[in-house]
Design a protein around this motif. Structure first.
Motif, PDB file in Angstrom:
ATOM      1  N   PHE A 210       0.806  -1.223   0.000  1.00  0.00           N
ATOM      2  CA  PHE A 210       0.000   0.000   0.000  1.00  0.00           C
ATOM      3  C   PHE A 210       0.840   1.274   0.000  1.00  0.00           C
ATOM      4  O   PHE A 210       0.291   2.362  -0.211  1.00  0.00           O
ATOM      5  CB  PHE A 210      -0.942  -0.012   1.208  1.00  0.00           C
ATOM      6  CG  PHE A 210      -1.880  -1.181   1.201  1.00  0.00           C
ATOM      7  CD1 PHE A 210      -3.016  -1.166   0.408  1.00  0.00           C
ATOM      8  CD2 PHE A 210      -1.621  -2.310   1.969  1.00  0.00           C
ATOM      9  CE1 PHE A 210      -3.884  -2.256   0.392  1.00  0.00           C
ATOM     10  CE2 PHE A 210      -2.476  -3.388   1.949  1.00  0.00           C
ATOM     11  CZ  PHE A 210      -3.612  -3.370   1.158  1.00  0.00           C
ATOM     12  N   ARG A 211       2.139   1.170   0.272  1.00  0.00           N
ATOM     13  CA  ARG A 211       3.035   2.331   0.241  1.00  0.00           C
ATOM     14  C   ARG A 211       2.465   3.493   1.070  1.00  0.00           C
ATOM     15  O   ARG A 211       2.462   4.650   0.640  1.00  0.00           O
ATOM     16  CB  ARG A 211       3.266   2.815  -1.192  1.00  0.00           C
ATOM     17  CG  ARG A 211       3.714   1.751  -2.180  1.00  0.00           C
ATOM     18  CD  ARG A 211       5.143   1.292  -1.906  1.00  0.00           C
ATOM     19  NE  ARG A 211       5.650   0.463  -2.992  1.00  0.00           N
ATOM     20  CZ  ARG A 211       5.505  -0.851  -3.085  1.00  0.00           C
ATOM     21  NH1 ARG A 211       4.844  -1.498  -2.135  1.00  0.00           N
ATOM     22  NH2 ARG A 211       6.029  -1.532  -4.083  1.00  0.00           N
ATOM     23  N   SER A 212       1.990   3.184   2.252  1.00  0.00           N
ATOM     24  CA  SER A 212       1.354   4.191   3.104  1.00  0.00           C
ATOM     25  C   SER A 212       1.913   4.114   4.516  1.00  0.00           C
ATOM     26  O   SER A 212       1.755   3.086   5.196  1.00  0.00           O
ATOM     27  CB  SER A 212      -0.166   3.995   3.130  1.00  0.00           C
ATOM     28  OG  SER A 212      -0.771   4.816   4.109  1.00  0.00           O
ATOM     29  N   ASN A 213       2.552   5.183   4.967  1.00  0.00           N
ATOM     30  CA  ASN A 213       3.063   5.232   6.335  1.00  0.00           C
ATOM     31  C   ASN A 213       1.923   5.253   7.352  1.00  0.00           C
ATOM     32  O   ASN A 213       2.052   4.731   8.456  1.00  0.00           O
ATOM     33  CB  ASN A 213       3.948   6.458   6.526  1.00  0.00           C
ATOM     34  CG  ASN A 213       5.265   6.337   5.769  1.00  0.00           C
ATOM     35  OD1 ASN A 213       5.736   5.232   5.467  1.00  0.00           O
ATOM     36  ND2 ASN A 213       5.867   7.464   5.431  1.00  0.00           N
ATOM     37  N   ALA A 214       0.806   5.878   6.976  1.00  0.00           N
ATOM     38  CA  ALA A 214      -0.336   5.941   7.891  1.00  0.00           C
ATOM     39  C   ALA A 214      -0.895   4.548   8.156  1.00  0.00           C
ATOM     40  O   ALA A 214      -1.253   4.204   9.294  1.00  0.00           O
ATOM     41  CB  ALA A 214      -1.421   6.846   7.313  1.00  0.00           C
ATOM     42  N   ILE A 215      -0.978   3.714   7.124  1.00  0.00           N
ATOM     43  CA  ILE A 215      -1.459   2.345   7.295  1.00  0.00           C
ATOM     44  C   ILE A 215      -0.494   1.560   8.179  1.00  0.00           C
ATOM     45  O   ILE A 215      -0.919   0.787   9.054  1.00  0.00           O
ATOM     46  CB  ILE A 215      -1.637   1.668   5.926  1.00  0.00           C
ATOM     47  CG1 ILE A 215      -2.877   2.225   5.226  1.00  0.00           C
ATOM     48  CG2 ILE A 215      -1.753   0.146   6.064  1.00  0.00           C
ATOM     49  CD1 ILE A 215      -3.112   1.677   3.837  1.00  0.00           C
ATOM     50  N   LEU A 216       0.807   1.746   7.980  1.00  0.00           N
ATOM     51  CA  LEU A 216       1.784   1.067   8.827  1.00  0.00           C
ATOM     52  C   LEU A 216       1.644   1.504  10.279  1.00  0.00           C
ATOM     53  O   LEU A 216       1.788   0.688  11.204  1.00  0.00           O
ATOM     54  CB  LEU A 216       3.206   1.355   8.328  1.00  0.00           C
ATOM     55  CG  LEU A 216       3.568   0.864   6.917  1.00  0.00           C
ATOM     56  CD1 LEU A 216       5.051   1.110   6.637  1.00  0.00           C
ATOM     57  CD2 LEU A 216       3.234  -0.607   6.739  1.00  0.00           C
ATOM     58  N   ALA A 217       1.348   2.783  10.502  1.00  0.00           N
ATOM     59  CA  ALA A 217       1.189   3.290  11.869  1.00  0.00           C
ATOM     60  C   ALA A 217      -0.037   2.667  12.535  1.00  0.00           C
ATOM     61  O   ALA A 217       0.025   2.252  13.706  1.00  0.00           O
ATOM     62  CB  ALA A 217       1.079   4.810  11.853  1.00  0.00           C
ATOM     63  N   VAL A 218      -1.149   2.600  11.811  1.00  0.00           N
ATOM     64  CA  VAL A 218      -2.362   1.975  12.362  1.00  0.00           C
ATOM     65  C   VAL A 218      -2.115   0.498  12.665  1.00  0.00           C
ATOM     66  O   VAL A 218      -2.506  -0.012  13.719  1.00  0.00           O
ATOM     67  CB  VAL A 218      -3.537   2.137  11.383  1.00  0.00           C
ATOM     68  CG1 VAL A 218      -4.723   1.270  11.817  1.00  0.00           C
ATOM     69  CG2 VAL A 218      -3.958   3.589  11.307  1.00  0.00           C
TER      70      VAL A 218
END
Length: 461
Positions: A210-218
């Motif tokens: 997903f290339r998303s830091n926000a998703i990794l944080a969640v």
């Protein structure tokens, strides 16, 4: 099985027939058992408890393997059983390549196995294993039965609290994933895998897709939530019942996550030259994924540096808290073992001194010390024997050791090119997959629960 059947039916995939057939057979056999045992009086005993726990998880693993074996992806029986065991023990290791092209029904079935396995693990750790005196939450181990009865609600209340908290947190996780850009299907699947600390994904790149830091944080937040004792959340709904509840493994687990993350961040900054912000986020996500035995990845962390590999290697042994969905040795055992070692060192210096061993506000009994010591001994003995057995199957030593460790610790990815974060277990021979399936079940059921069935004394009248 009706859920993935419906997904496949909507997608026009013929595998819906497999799920309907497997579900029908399972329901029919279960109905026959229910009818045959109707009116029988249940007489609980430790021996029956050991037999039920092991047989139920083994049976569930074989049932879960049916769709994988009969579906259109052409898995052998050993591989299908491995995938099912990996899902229901929330290990997250896989023998399936090309997840992005896999029928959505099978992807949903993998996530459901993670979801059911996670809630089963919590229920087992809180309600069953303490009565068998082989594992579970240290709170239940250290207190007498009379005192536990006064502190804890009835079993049905506790079970209802577990289900409510587990489902609610999974729902919140799915909503956040969806809000951050995942499709509804991906959000639901990854939410079921995240809180269960299972690690099954719908993409070969896992969450890195997903290339998303926000998703990794969640994902990081909910992996930590899944690795904490679920009594912590039930306490929010039943505060009076848990007024005196205090578990020192929680601050220790959080401190270990922070310390190892900072050490990992430092290695990435100094050795790899990565900017500190990027290094901290990547280190936090991957470290939490390993220490909570989830197994999500966002790139091959084994390529970072030898120092990073050493930190991940240590995290694989630690695991999460007792009474959570995580695997590993568990933080409560490490804390109790530390107390024992510290007291022994003090006794060497002052032979006549008396040292009180405590866990939180409770004294640690000799029986608890024995159980912890036996478990850790059996953990490393099983790791040694598993490595030897896999080496006999033709695996080179690093792959054999890494695969055994990740199986018995229910971690997911191991080290090396074959079973590392960038690989999977599909190239392993069938005997090796069977051995790893046994190790995963044994690690999830606290080892002693399975091994006691192999003792002749268990079956002696």
């Amino acid at each position: 099985m009706l859920v993935p059947a419906f997904v496949d039916l909507v997608d026009g995939n013929r595998d819906w027939v497999v799920f309907i057939g497997s579900g029908t057979v399972t329901a029919a056999i279960s109905a026959l058992i229910a009818v045959a045992t109707r009116g029988e009086r249940f007489r609980p005993s430790p021996r029956l408890g050991f037999l039920l726990v092991t047989s139920i998880w083994t049976t569930a693993s074989f049932i879960g393997a049916l769709p994988f074996y009969f579906a259109s992806i052409d898995l052998g029986f050993a591989a299908a059983l491995f995938e099912s065991v990996s899902g229901i023990t929330t290990t997250g290791a896989t023998v399936i390549s090309g997840l992005d092209a896999l029928p959505r029904g099978l992807l949903m079935w993998r996530s459901i196995l993670n979801f059911l396995g996670g809630i089963g693990i919590v229920g087992m750790a809180l309600l069953i294993l303490p009565s068998l005196r082989v594992g579970g939450l240290a709170l239940f181990q250290l207190e007498s039965s009379d005192r536990s009865g006064k502190l804890l609600p009835r079993v049905n209340q506790l079970a209802a609290g577990i289900v409510a908290v587990y489902v609610a947190m999974t729902f919140v996780c799915a909503i956040l994933y969806y809000a951050l850009g995942m499709s509804l299907f991906d959000a639901v699947n990854h939410a079921m895998s995240t809180l269960a600390t299972g690690g099954f994904s719908t993409h070969d790149e896992s969450l890195g897709f997903f290339r998303s830091n926000a998703i990794l944080a969640v994902a990081t937040v909910f992996m930590i939530a899944g690795a904490l004792p679920f009594v912590l959340y039930i306490r929010l709904f039943l505060p009076r019942r848990f007024q005196r509840w205090h578990d020192p493994q929680v601050p220790l687990f959080l401190a270990l996550c922070l310390a190892l993350t900072l050490a990992l961040t430092a290695t990435r900054v100094w050795i790899n030259g990565v900017p500190i912000g990027e290094a901290f986020l990547g280190s936090t996500f991957n470290l939490v994924s390993v220490i909570t035995t989830t197994g999500f990845v966002a790139g091959d962390f084994t390529l970072w540096s030898n120092a990073a590999i050493g930190i991940f290697f240590l995290a694989m042994f630690i695991g999460g808290c007792a009474g959570s969905t995580a695997g590993g040795i568990k933080v409560d055992r490490i804390l109790i073992l530390y107390q024992l070692v510290r007291a022994e060192f003090a006794r060497v210096v002052r032979p006549h001194s008396v040292h009180r061993l405590t866990y939180g506000r409770e004294d640690i009994s000799l029986e608890t010390l024995q159980r912890v010591t036996i478990f850790i001994f059996l953990f490393f003995l099983s790791l040694l024997l598993g490595t030897t057995a896999l080496s006999i199957c033709g695996l080179e030593l690093l792959t054999a050791f890494s695969a055994s460790l990740t199986a018995i610790g229910n971690v997911g990815p191991g080290f090396g090119q074959v079973v590392g974060p960038a690989g999977n277990f599909s190239s392993l021979p069938a005997p090796a997959l069977a051995i790893l399936s046994f190790l995963m079940l044994m690690g999830r059921l606290e080892i002693v629960t399975v091994l006691v069935l192999l003792s002749p004394g268990f079956w002696r009248d």
